[in-house]
Design an enzyme around this catalytic site. Structure first.
Site, PDB file in Angstrom:
ATOM      1  CE  LYS A 118      -4.263  -1.921   1.759  1.00 25.24           C
ATOM      2  NZ  LYS A 118      -3.892  -3.341   2.000  1.00 25.24           N
TER       3      LYS A 118
HETATM    4  C1  LIG Z   1      -4.520  -4.429   1.393  1.00 21.77           C
HETATM    5  C2  LIG Z   1      -3.761  -5.675   1.281  1.00 21.77           C
HETATM    6  C3  LIG Z   1      -4.164  -6.718   0.408  1.00 21.77           C
HETATM    7  C4  LIG Z   1      -5.429  -6.654  -0.401  1.00 21.77           C
HETATM    8  O1  LIG Z   1      -5.356  -5.745  -1.470  1.00 21.77           O
HETATM    9  P1  LIG Z   1      -6.674  -5.204  -2.170  1.00 21.77           P
HETATM   10  O2  LIG Z   1      -6.208  -4.148  -3.097  1.00 21.77           O
HETATM   11  O3  LIG Z   1      -7.550  -4.678  -1.072  1.00 21.77           O
HETATM   12  O4  LIG Z   1      -7.320  -6.347  -2.876  1.00 21.77           O
HETATM   13  C5  LIG Z   1      -3.349  -7.836   0.304  1.00 21.77           C
HETATM   14  N1  LIG Z   1      -2.227  -7.957   1.039  1.00 21.77           N
HETATM   15  C6  LIG Z   1      -1.817  -6.993   1.884  1.00 21.77           C
HETATM   16  C7  LIG Z   1      -0.570  -7.206   2.668  1.00 21.77           C
HETATM   17  C8  LIG Z   1      -2.553  -5.811   2.035  1.00 21.77           C
HETATM   18  O5  LIG Z   1      -2.138  -4.871   2.886  1.00 21.77           O
END
Ligand SMILES: *Cc1c(COP(=O)(O)O)cnc(C)c1O
Length: 463
Positions: free
Chosen positions: A110
């Site tokens: 993220k």
């Molecule tokens: C947010 C997150 C996900 C999921 O991603 P999306 O875009 O919500 O599908 C997967 N793995 C980690 C470590 C995350 O922080």
């Protein structure tokens, strides 16, 4: 480039307009009017920054090119992301790559979109002479990535509710040890759902929201999706020798933001054969791809797993994908979402047969995750976190000969020490620069999980 709503009743807007907004006024999500096309020949051999400039300038034509380039340049530095490649592709064996997306400040993917979003928002707010107070709730990765993106930014404050004791130790330390004037960790005795309910209630007070300039950095922000498109393009260029080769991407999925970015990249002309949507036991998305029925879960149906960032009841970005899948017919989207509101599900069996191999999906149980962490370690000497393990497990199940498979690494194993110890009996190494985390003092405020308490706190802490 204008942005239109998936529900068809909101005014089209520009990139800088939707940057600071959440949902469109008709309740839909903003989508670009059309997908700009990639020029792979031109992009081959280019740096991450070059690819980012190419992609993002097409989605944000209302930001002067020189300014946008400066923002991108300042965001994607080796100092912040560990390498000059930003998101390096590590080959585990011929035809199997791990796309390392989690080398940013909070060790989860993220950071890639949120570091950019923080800088973009600061730029637009400065231009407009405005302030923004970000209010959110987190169960782990989003909160810390948002705080690290906003820390020290003069035009923004952030108020982040989190459930005390319910995140991993590392996640907790990472958020709570931040010490910046504009960061407020509001800690609640309760669950993530309690936190989210309070945020919803505060936001429902339109007058308060306007007066105190409340905003969000949630996963439906288009700029986040656009920033994620960049690494798919860059990974493809690294992992393929020529532009006619198709590859598969396996995406550990929760709110469908990351998988949506892969879809957008493909719509822009990236040669992807299959986007593999990998879920944990909270398999809303897997169920849709397997049966055509999209059924959101009730709070008490959401299982607690070792991959908490994928423990979701519904997938907030899914509407964008359905919009494209019904040939961008907003009335059809409205009908489906009316059904969803009424019955908690909709029947998409008229949609799924079209997908063929372009979409695949699978689900990993806790035992599958455990097994995959162990096997990946034994086979390749690489430790992967439980989210990445979901992607690895499902990706390998869908893998086809002669099609390279790239698995998204969405978090570093150091964030989930307990799960790693359970699988392989050793602790993941602590990345450089994070050794001292355990000794730093925490900065939090305990707060009652109700809207009034949060409002009072905000009133007391914004100028
Ligand atoms: C947010 C997150 C996900 C999921 O991603 P999306 O875009 O919500 O599908 C997967 N793995 C980690 C470590 C995350 O922080």
């Amino acid at each position: 480039m204008r942005y239109i709503s998936t529900r068809g009743k909101a005014e089209p807007k520009s990139f800088t307009d939707i940057l600071l907004e959440g949902l469109a006024s008709d309740g839909g999500l903003y989508m670009p009017e059309e997908y700009p096309q990639l020029d792979l020949k031109e992009l081959r051999g280019k740096s991450y920054i070059d690819v980012a400039n190419f992609v993002l300038s097409r989605y944000a034509p209302d930001i002067p090119v020189a300014d946008l380039h400066r923002i991108i340049d300042r965001t994607y530095r080796a100092k912040t992301f560990g390498t000059r490649e930003i998101t390096p592709l590590k080959m585990l064996e011929p035809g199997l790559g791990l796309l390392q997306l989690s080398n940013g400040p909070t060790l989860a993917f993220k950071d890639v979109p949120l570091q950019l979003l923080g800088n973009l928002m600061q730029y637009v707010l400065e231009e407009k002479g405005e302030q923004l107070n970000i209010l959110g709730a987190t169960s782990g990765d989003t909160g810390s990535a948002a705080e690290y993106a906003v820390q020290g930014k003069t035009c923004m404050n952030i108020f982040m509710l989190s459930p005390y004791g319910r995140m991993s130790r590392f996640q907790q330390r990472q958020m709570y040890t931040l010490k910046e004037r504009n960061i407020h960790n509001l800690v609640v005795d309760g669950t993530f759902d309690d936190c989210q309910a309070v945020v919803k209630e505060v936001n429902a007070d339109a007058e308060f929201k306007k007066k105190y300039k409340l905003g969000a950095v949630n996963s439906i922000n288009w700029a986040r999706v656009a920033a994620q498109v960049v690494y798919y393009v860059y990974a493809y260029l690294q992992g393929s020798s020529h532009d006619s080769l198709k590859v598969d991407f396996s995406v550990p999925s929760g709110n469908f933001g990351n998988a949506l970015a892969a879809h957008v990249a493909r719509q822009m002309g990236l040669p992807i054969r299959s986007i593999i949507v990998a879920t944990n036991e909270n398999d809303v998305l897997y169920e849709f791809f397997a049966t055509g029925i999209y059924r959101v879960r009730k709070g008490n149906e959401v299982a607690v797993t070792s991959s908490p960032s994928m423990d979701i009841a519904s997938a907030s970005n899914f509407e964008r994908f359905i919009f494209d899948s019904v040939d961008r017919d907003p009335e059809l989207v409205c009908d489906l979402w009316d059904d969803l509101k009424e019955k908690g599900s909709f029947d998409g069996r008229f949609i799924t047969p079209r997908f063929g191999y372009t979409w695949q999906s699978g689900r990993a149980s806790e035992a599958d995750v455990d097994f995959t962490i162990r096997e990946t370690y034994e086979k390749y000497g690489v430790i992967i976190d439980p989210h990445t393990a979901v992607g690895m497990y499902v990706g390998l199940q869908c893998r086809r000969q002669r099609t390279p498979l790239i698995v998204d690494e969405t978090a570093q194993p150091a964030k989930f020490e307990d799960a790693i110890r359970r699988s392989i009996g050793i602790s993941p190494p602590v990345p450089k620069g994070y050794e001292d985390l355990a000794d730093l003092p925490e900065h939090t405020t305990r707060i009652e999980p109700n809207a009034d308490a949060v409002k009072q706190f905000i009133i007391a802490h914004v100028k």
